[in-house]
Write a protein that holds these residues in place. Sequence first.
Motif, PDB file in Angstrom:
ATOM      1  N   LEU A 207       0.283  -1.147   6.402  1.00 18.74           N
ATOM      2  CA  LEU A 207      -0.060  -0.617   5.084  1.00 18.74           C
ATOM      3  C   LEU A 207      -0.654   0.780   5.201  1.00 18.74           C
ATOM      4  O   LEU A 207      -0.398   1.663   4.358  1.00 18.74           O
ATOM      5  CB  LEU A 207      -1.049  -1.558   4.394  1.00 18.74           C
ATOM      6  N   MET A 210       2.171   2.992   5.651  1.00 20.10           N
ATOM      7  CA  MET A 210       2.888   3.134   4.382  1.00 20.10           C
ATOM      8  C   MET A 210       2.107   4.044   3.432  1.00 20.10           C
ATOM      9  O   MET A 210       2.702   4.821   2.670  1.00 20.10           O
ATOM     10  CB  MET A 210       3.106   1.761   3.754  1.00 20.10           C
ATOM     11  N   SER A 881       5.226   5.009  -7.386  1.00 18.93           N
ATOM     12  CA  SER A 881       5.364   4.091  -6.247  1.00 18.93           C
ATOM     13  C   SER A 881       4.223   4.289  -5.248  1.00 18.93           C
ATOM     14  O   SER A 881       3.627   3.328  -4.759  1.00 18.93           O
ATOM     15  CB  SER A 881       6.715   4.325  -5.562  1.00 18.93           C
ATOM     16  N   VAL A 884       0.820   2.712  -6.126  1.00 25.54           N
ATOM     17  CA  VAL A 884       0.667   1.283  -5.828  1.00 25.54           C
ATOM     18  C   VAL A 884       0.433   1.084  -4.334  1.00 25.54           C
ATOM     19  O   VAL A 884      -0.449   0.326  -3.909  1.00 25.54           O
ATOM     20  CB  VAL A 884       1.909   0.510  -6.303  1.00 25.54           C
ATOM     21  N   THR A 885       1.227   1.803  -3.539  1.00 25.80           N
ATOM     22  CA  THR A 885       1.097   1.647  -2.089  1.00 25.80           C
ATOM     23  C   THR A 885      -0.293   2.052  -1.617  1.00 25.80           C
ATOM     24  O   THR A 885      -0.932   1.347  -0.823  1.00 25.80           O
ATOM     25  CB  THR A 885       2.175   2.494  -1.372  1.00 25.80           C
ATOM     26  N   ARG A 887      -2.979   2.175  -3.328  1.00 23.08           N
ATOM     27  CA  ARG A 887      -4.002   1.242  -3.842  1.00 23.08           C
ATOM     28  C   ARG A 887      -4.041  -0.016  -2.977  1.00 23.08           C
ATOM     29  O   ARG A 887      -5.122  -0.451  -2.539  1.00 23.08           O
ATOM     30  CB  ARG A 887      -3.664   0.882  -5.296  1.00 23.08           C
ATOM     31  N   VAL A 888      -2.868  -0.595  -2.680  1.00 23.28           N
ATOM     32  CA  VAL A 888      -2.833  -1.819  -1.883  1.00 23.28           C
ATOM     33  C   VAL A 888      -3.360  -1.547  -0.476  1.00 23.28           C
ATOM     34  O   VAL A 888      -4.116  -2.341   0.096  1.00 23.28           O
ATOM     35  CB  VAL A 888      -1.398  -2.393  -1.840  1.00 23.28           C
TER      36      VAL A 888
END
Lengths: 1037, 46
Positions: A207, A210, A881, A884-885, A887-888
């Motif tokens: 992550l 990413m 996009s 979201v990435t 944030r996660v």
Amino acid sequence: MKLHHLRLTGIGPFAGTAEIDLAALGASGMFLLEGPTGSGKSTILDAIVYALYGQVAGVATSADRIRSQFAAPTEPSIVDLVFEVPSGIYRVRRQPEFQRLKRRGTGTTKEQAKALLWRIGSPQLIAGVVADTAGGGAGVEVIASRIDEVGREIQRAVGLSRDQFTQTVLLPQNEFARFLRAGTGERQAVLQRVFGTETYAQVEKQLEEMRKQAKREVDAAQQTLGTALARFTEATALEDEQVTALQEHATALRLEPLAVRAEEHLAAVTSRAEETRDAAQKAGAQEQAARTAAEAATLARRRIDRRRELDALATRLETEKPAAAQAHTALQRDEAARPVAELLRRRDLASSTAEETIAALAALATETRAAHPQLVELLDPARDLDATTSDADADADEAPALFAAPHDGADAEAAPAAATPDGASETLTAAAEEATGAAGALRELVELESGLPAREKQLSARREALSTQQKQLDAAVTQLAARPAQRTALLEQRDAARTAAAGLGDARAAHRTAQEVQRATTAAVAQEKTVETARTAAEDTLRTAKQHAEAEAELRRRRFAGIAAELAADLEDEAACPVCGALEHPHPADPADDAVSPEQVEAAETQRQQAEQAQARSEQAHALARQQLQQLRENAGDHTPESAQVAVTKAKQAVEAALTAEQQAAALEKRISAHEEETQQLTAAKERTALTVERERTAIDEAARTLEADRAKVAEARGDDASIADRRRAHSARARAATTLCEALRRRIDAEQRAADAAAEADRALTDSGFATAEAVRAAVLPAEERTRLQKLAQARAIDESRLADGLAEDGITATVATDESREQAEAALAAAGQTLTAAQAAAREAAGLAARTEGIAERGRTARAALEKASAQVRAVSESAGVTVRVADLATGRSADGERVQLSTYVLMWRLDAVIDAANSRLALFSGSDLELLRDTGARGARKTGLDLLVLDRRTDQVRVPETLSGGETFFVSLALALGLADIVMGEAGECGWRPSSSTRASDPSTPRPSRPWSARSGASPRAAARSASSATSAT
Amino acid sequence: MVRREQNPLEVMDEFLAHVTGAAPTTAEHEVLDRAYTAVRRQQEAS
């Protein structure tokens, strides 16, 4: 997991075989492994791990160390373990690889590692299985015999890999306190390894990657947007203020205002392009009108120039008209004279050729006259053959004539035919044919003549061969005459042999009889010995029978002598005596010392009967032997073995002689057949030879007659010449000479005829041409260069005349006034129109350029606008996009300010650590008497690395303590409880395994354990006592 | 309680719900799914 039994052979410090009854030790629930350093405590744990997984406990420890250094080099090391898991009871036996001494010779050889795995059907079989060191037995099944298969089956049954097993069930030494005191990060690493949750840490890393990638993509999209905006502002040539405003929107990602402003700028640019396009079209129309006016002025001036040019051409043609007429006449005369001149040339050439053929014929006649005068005479002898014809130029009408007078030569027969040239030619042709025919008639005779010597030689050879054949025939007749006597002799020999062979049957019968007599004599000699032996045996058995009869009689006698005592022994009071009938027996007889019992008598009787039977058999055998001897003597007759041998030899010789005669008769029969066949072949050969001799003699006679006739024919044809070949060559030479003369004559006749024809044709042409003389003709013929020159002049004049006519026919030429004044006026009009056109063209170019530039700006603006829209859309999509990435990723790595700052990997382990703490506290309550309790620290001892820290609640003071403040004993209790709790949870997840050993090697007793006995179990000790004991001794279950 | 046999993706959804107090959106779940898929591929490759 429950361990039942362990047997070690040649493992570690255990050089021999050691057995541990683990089931018995475990019956008390807990036991210790106690012993000094190097006594083999760790080896036992290593051996268990090795039995299960083929490797020892320590990761860095080589499996080689499992083999004992004290093991005999010829014996393998073996670990044999019986264990039980929920899926069944198993026995595994492993043998590590080792270098074994060779059974023969010196050196070692590698003994490969081996493994075997059995499944034991029921617990009742375990004792028997353990006692059976070979393995197997009823109820025991081999389920794997290869190392890899054993490994797979055990891992499947235990549910743990080796790493999991050693990290949980067999926690490495001295790791307890370290785990207790470790920080969140270090503890997290251990827990991840133990619980296999590395995946979540890897997901965190992924992550993070990413998130970085998403950031890069957003940056790239913004960069693309900036580039697209720069291209748009450059394409639309915006003012600096306008550009700055757009860039501010783009930097702030205000995409909607950016799009609106860009669209407004594009619309303005497009409107400007349309205005300039209209202006350019108007300028183009004005340019076209000016061009049309200029073209009309140019045409007017060009017609004036054209008319002036045509007028000059007409004037020149009129001036050159007389010279052109003169040249035309000369060309006409040349055209008429050239064919006649060619005929005159041919006439002169034919005349010259005729003269050459006349001279050649004369020379050939002179050359041929010496060898063939008759042939030369066939030509015209009255004319001089060397004479030439008259000069053709002087008298072209007279052709040469050689045959004006009749022939009166020596050849009377050819004279009439040779009176004319054709007649002479025919005569010569006939002479050539006659000579050729004569030569041809002699061709066969030439060959006949040349073959005569060979034929004579061949005839002589045939006569010699005939003589030889005649001699062979005479010899064959002589040989055949002797054949009947030879055949008679062979027949007599054969008959004699047959007679001798006729007695073969009798001889064989006599031989067999002699052999039988010989065998009878020999057998009689042997039988005499048999009779003697039988006789001796019969006498012996007779003596024996007599002895047994006497012995029996003696026994009977003695029994009768003592019968009174025997009867007395059976007397009873008040019972009647069987002898006297008295009821009283006052003096019964006393038994003698040598009294004989009835059994003895009976035994002697049996022996006597057996001896008599043996004697009877011996007597019978003796009689049979004598009878056989008598028969053999009858068969032998009067012969002794020696005389019988002599008789057999003679009979055998007679048989062999008869066999030899029989073979000779057969051989002679074959010889007679061969002789007769040979006689037939000789007779046939003699008859063939006689026939051949007769035929050859007749043929030779015929050949001799033919040869003589050919000799006579050749002599007649040869005549006076040396040979027929010479005669034939003379005929051939005469034929060739006649042919050559004839051909030369024909060439002369033909040349004279062609000269006459050419002269006649030239005369006719001269007459028809109109020229007076041949000289006039030759004078009218133009030289080639002059003719070509005049022809070119005529052609050029014709072209000019045509060009003049065409020019005058052009549109508007005839009406054009070609004066100097009119030309000056046209020139001035053309100059004015040119100036007007130049100005119009400049205006049109300027308008078109402006329109093109504005249109280009508009087009590039539209393209850049589309790219800008695309870049904006990409920025919008990527930003959404990436948001979201990011944030996660921030949430998973504990960076987000939105939620609780805990990492994903920590979150996963928190649950398990709580379970471990619960399990550990149940142990710790026992160890510490409920004084201590483990807690998970949920506070912030670290920033993001929180959630896995440990605290200890001391219930004695109700204070929460960090592990570093614990005493040594407290640390041991808590560490051990924590380790056991960890093992409880891990094995619970792995399939409820129940075996939980751990290890410490702080040994104090240097004595060596006795591996052959089961390890002592400290049954009855409380867990706390056991833990205390373990802290100072060795290890605990 | 995170269980051993639980699907890791399910665990991660629960984690997000735990730290944010709300169930993860579809987009958030897809991000987790992509990350977990990449990790599994790396594990299989090694």
